[in-house]
Design a protein around this motif. Structure first.
Motif, PDB file in Angstrom:
ATOM      1  N   GLY A   5       3.534  11.266   7.020  1.00 44.26           N
ATOM      2  CA  GLY A   5       4.683  10.379   6.939  1.00 44.26           C
ATOM      3  C   GLY A   5       4.943   9.906   5.524  1.00 44.26           C
ATOM      4  N   ILE A   6       3.893   9.547   4.794  1.00 43.56           N
ATOM      5  CA  ILE A   6       4.066   9.102   3.413  1.00 43.56           C
ATOM      6  C   ILE A   6       4.566  10.246   2.538  1.00 43.56           C
ATOM      7  N   ILE A   7       4.062  11.447   2.771  1.00 41.58           N
ATOM      8  CA  ILE A   7       4.554  12.609   2.018  1.00 41.58           C
ATOM      9  C   ILE A   7       6.025  12.849   2.317  1.00 41.58           C
TER      10      ILE A   7
ATOM     11  N   ASP B  21       4.465 -12.643   1.822  1.00 45.37           N
ATOM     12  CA  ASP B  21       4.297 -11.741   0.679  1.00 45.37           C
ATOM     13  C   ASP B  21       4.829 -10.349   0.983  1.00 45.37           C
ATOM     14  N   LEU B  22       4.610  -9.894   2.205  1.00 44.71           N
ATOM     15  CA  LEU B  22       5.079  -8.558   2.586  1.00 44.71           C
ATOM     16  C   LEU B  22       6.597  -8.494   2.638  1.00 44.71           C
ATOM     17  N   TRP B  23       7.229  -9.474   3.309  1.00 41.31           N
ATOM     18  CA  TRP B  23       8.680  -9.442   3.441  1.00 41.31           C
ATOM     19  C   TRP B  23       9.381  -9.764   2.128  1.00 41.31           C
ATOM     20  N   LEU B  24       8.753 -10.565   1.286  1.00 43.20           N
ATOM     21  CA  LEU B  24       9.343 -10.837  -0.027  1.00 43.20           C
ATOM     22  C   LEU B  24       9.338  -9.582  -0.887  1.00 43.20           C
TER      23      LEU B  24
ATOM     24  N   LEU C 299       9.967   4.309  11.906  1.00 45.10           N
ATOM     25  CA  LEU C 299       8.786   4.405  12.752  1.00 45.10           C
ATOM     26  C   LEU C 299       7.749   3.354  12.347  1.00 45.10           C
ATOM     27  N   VAL C 300       7.573   3.144  11.054  1.00 43.70           N
ATOM     28  CA  VAL C 300       6.639   2.114  10.581  1.00 43.70           C
ATOM     29  C   VAL C 300       7.118   0.731  11.009  1.00 43.70           C
ATOM     30  N   LEU C 301       8.433   0.486  10.927  1.00 45.00           N
ATOM     31  CA  LEU C 301       8.955  -0.807  11.362  1.00 45.00           C
ATOM     32  C   LEU C 301       8.690  -1.043  12.855  1.00 45.00           C
ATOM     33  N   VAL C 302       8.833  -0.002  13.667  1.00 44.07           N
ATOM     34  CA  VAL C 302       8.573  -0.151  15.103  1.00 44.07           C
ATOM     35  C   VAL C 302       7.099  -0.432  15.360  1.00 44.07           C
ATOM     36  N   LEU C 303       6.214   0.283  14.657  1.00 43.03           N
ATOM     37  CA  LEU C 303       4.782   0.053  14.836  1.00 43.03           C
ATOM     38  C   LEU C 303       4.396  -1.363  14.412  1.00 43.03           C
ATOM     39  N   PHE C 304       4.959  -1.829  13.318  1.00 41.72           N
ATOM     40  CA  PHE C 304       4.668  -3.190  12.884  1.00 41.72           C
ATOM     41  C   PHE C 304       5.211  -4.209  13.883  1.00 41.72           C
ATOM     42  N   PHE C 305       6.397  -3.936  14.426  1.00 42.29           N
ATOM     43  CA  PHE C 305       7.002  -4.848  15.395  1.00 42.29           C
ATOM     44  C   PHE C 305       6.175  -4.931  16.668  1.00 42.29           C
TER      45      PHE C 305
ATOM     46  N   LEU D 246       5.221   0.524   2.857  1.00 41.94           N
ATOM     47  CA  LEU D 246       5.073   1.028   4.220  1.00 41.94           C
ATOM     48  C   LEU D 246       3.595   1.127   4.611  1.00 41.94           C
ATOM     49  N   LEU D 247       2.757   1.551   3.663  1.00 37.94           N
ATOM     50  CA  LEU D 247       1.323   1.579   3.937  1.00 37.94           C
ATOM     51  C   LEU D 247       0.769   0.182   4.183  1.00 37.94           C
ATOM     52  N   LYS D 248       1.258  -0.786   3.422  1.00 36.31           N
ATOM     53  CA  LYS D 248       0.808  -2.163   3.620  1.00 36.31           C
ATOM     54  C   LYS D 248       1.221  -2.676   4.996  1.00 36.31           C
ATOM     55  N   MET D 249       2.402  -2.293   5.465  1.00 36.28           N
ATOM     56  CA  MET D 249       2.825  -2.675   6.813  1.00 36.28           C
ATOM     57  C   MET D 249       1.896  -2.074   7.863  1.00 36.28           C
ATOM     58  N   LEU D 250       1.526  -0.819   7.673  1.00 35.64           N
ATOM     59  CA  LEU D 250       0.629  -0.179   8.634  1.00 35.64           C
ATOM     60  C   LEU D 250      -0.747  -0.835   8.633  1.00 35.64           C
ATOM     61  N   GLU D 251      -1.198  -1.272   7.467  1.00 37.02           N
ATOM     62  CA  GLU D 251      -2.502  -1.934   7.400  1.00 37.02           C
ATOM     63  C   GLU D 251      -2.513  -3.244   8.183  1.00 37.02           C
ATOM     64  N   ARG D 252      -1.381  -3.932   8.223  1.00 39.76           N
ATOM     65  CA  ARG D 252      -1.321  -5.215   8.922  1.00 39.76           C
ATOM     66  C   ARG D 252      -0.854  -5.078  10.370  1.00 39.76           C
ATOM     67  N   SER D 253      -0.653  -3.858  10.810  1.00 37.08           N
ATOM     68  CA  SER D 253      -0.230  -3.639  12.188  1.00 37.08           C
ATOM     69  C   SER D 253      -1.424  -3.226  13.032  1.00 37.08           C
ATOM     70  N   PRO D 254      -1.579  -3.797  14.239  1.00 37.77           N
ATOM     71  CA  PRO D 254      -2.672  -3.356  15.118  1.00 37.77           C
ATOM     72  C   PRO D 254      -2.448  -1.965  15.685  1.00 37.77           C
ATOM     73  N   TRP D 255      -1.212  -1.484  15.630  1.00 40.26           N
ATOM     74  CA  TRP D 255      -0.888  -0.143  16.125  1.00 40.26           C
ATOM     75  C   TRP D 255      -0.947   0.820  14.939  1.00 40.26           C
ATOM     76  N   MET D 256      -2.005   1.580  14.846  1.00 41.12           N
ATOM     77  CA  MET D 256      -2.222   2.469  13.715  1.00 41.12           C
ATOM     78  C   MET D 256      -2.151   3.915  14.159  1.00 41.12           C
ATOM     79  N   LEU D 257      -1.436   4.718  13.397  1.00 43.34           N
ATOM     80  CA  LEU D 257      -1.359   6.142  13.676  1.00 43.34           C
ATOM     81  C   LEU D 257      -2.603   6.844  13.170  1.00 43.34           C
ATOM     82  N   PRO D 258      -2.870   8.064  13.650  1.00 43.87           N
ATOM     83  CA  PRO D 258      -3.979   8.832  13.070  1.00 43.87           C
ATOM     84  C   PRO D 258      -3.782   9.057  11.578  1.00 43.87           C
ATOM     85  N   GLY D 259      -4.886   9.230  10.878  1.00 44.68           N
ATOM     86  CA  GLY D 259      -4.827   9.369   9.424  1.00 44.68           C
ATOM     87  C   GLY D 259      -3.932  10.514   8.969  1.00 44.68           C
ATOM     88  N   LEU D 260      -3.991  11.635   9.678  1.00 49.68           N
ATOM     89  CA  LEU D 260      -3.160  12.778   9.302  1.00 49.68           C
ATOM     90  C   LEU D 260      -1.682  12.453   9.440  1.00 49.68           C
TER      91      LEU D 260
END
Length: 310
Positions: free
Chosen positions: A113-115, A43-46, A184-190, A94-108
């Motif tokens: 990044g989204i801004i 679903d994410l990659w589609l 950066l999000v792609l690397v964290l997800f990877f 991108l937020l959905k990718m971060l949610e499914r990644s075990p490597w999470m950045l601080p909230g700030l």
């Protein structure tokens, strides 16, 4: 002996066998057996692929297919509305990718990044919309701003500085704010796409079907977005991560294989693209420096668009 551990059975023992270590081994084996196997996030990659091809790559296609006077130039066109939608969906995916990644950045950091992605895509929207209208009155993408015929005749001449500032916001500021958090999000997800050999998976058929369009989009991102250096650093970080995790006995799962194969295929496509246009003397003057990667839109306006009017 302790009352909690009965005597061990054996040559001189009458009690039941001691099962301390064997029980722990059997328990750990059962825990490993019930661990969920990593699944391919179809679903994410589609969503990622459809967004990129319809809302990003689809913009110049719509501009070529629809007539120039289909909508008034003083109003946003169909391509602009597609860009509006991309500005909304890109941060969400991108937020959905971060949610499914075990490597999470601080909230700030995530919020900043989204801004940055939202601001970068907005800068690109404005500059891209103005560029399309400049093309209708004779602007040539393969020439620098000051060397374009319509800019030479512009009065007052100080307006050329305004257009140069506009393209600087698009090509430099906007692209950096857009693509740095993106990769950066792609690397964290990877980094979270690894599993033990017992859980190692092959790519499912759905991943193979999405591989070609995903790799082609990365090719478009490198060539049209001029992100070769950033893309190369991202691929280098991914390769280094694979080598490091192999030493720990971890291997890529289906999502990791999909990303790694997509990046590899994209670099092959870029090499073929550069080889085909290596001897183009006009494009050589428009792409100075050591890295020679012509933009597809520039190639179209320089060669294909002229051939269609012959």
């Amino acid at each position: 002996r302790s009352a909690r551990c009965p005597p061990c059975s054996g040559p001189g023992g009458a009690g039941p066998p001691c099962r301390g270590r064997s029980a722990r081994s059997a328990g750990s084996t059962q825990v490993e057996a019930v661990l969920p196997r990593p699944r391919f996030h179809l679903d994410l990659w589609l969503s990622f692929t459809f967004q990129n091809w319809i809302l990003d790559v689809g913009r110049p296609v719509v501009m070529l297919v629809l007539p120039a006077d289909w909508l008034p130039l003083q109003h946003p066109g169909v391509a602009d509305h597609l860009h509006f939608l991309y500005n909304v969906t890109a941060p969400l995916i991108l937020l959905k990718m971060l949610e499914r990644s075990p490597w999470m950045l601080p909230g700030l950091a995530v919020r900043l990044g989204i801004i940055a992605v939202s601001m970068g895509t907005t800068l690109h929207l404005v500059a891209d919309s103005i560029t399309r209208r400049l093309l209708l009155i004779g602007y040539q993408l393969h020439l620098p701003v000051r060397e374009n015929p319509i800019m030479r005749n512009l009065k007052p001449s100080a307006l050329v500085d305004v257009f140069e500032l506009l393209f600087h916001y698009d090509d430099t500021v906007g692209h950096m704010m857009w693509y740095v958090p993106f990769f950066l999000v792609l690397v964290l997800f990877f980094n979270g796409c690894f599993s033990r050999r017992e859980q190692e998976e092959r790519m499912p058929p759905s991943a193979w079907m999405l591989l070609a369009p995903n790799a082609a989009y990365y090719w478009y991102l490198i060539t049209e977005g001029q992100t070769f250096i950033l893309f190369t650093f991202t691929f280098f970080a991914m390769t280094t991560t694979v080598m490091h995790q192999r030493r720990r006995g971890l291997f890529l799962n289906s999502d990791g294989l999909f990303m790694f194969y997509s990046f590899s295929a994209a670099l092959i496509l870029v090499a073929i693209w550069v080889a085909c246009l290596w001897n183009d003397s006009i494009l050589r003057t428009t792409v100075p420096g050591l890295i020679y990667i012509p933009r597809p839109c520039t190639v179209y306006t320089l060669h294909l668009h002229q051939m269609s009017h012959i």
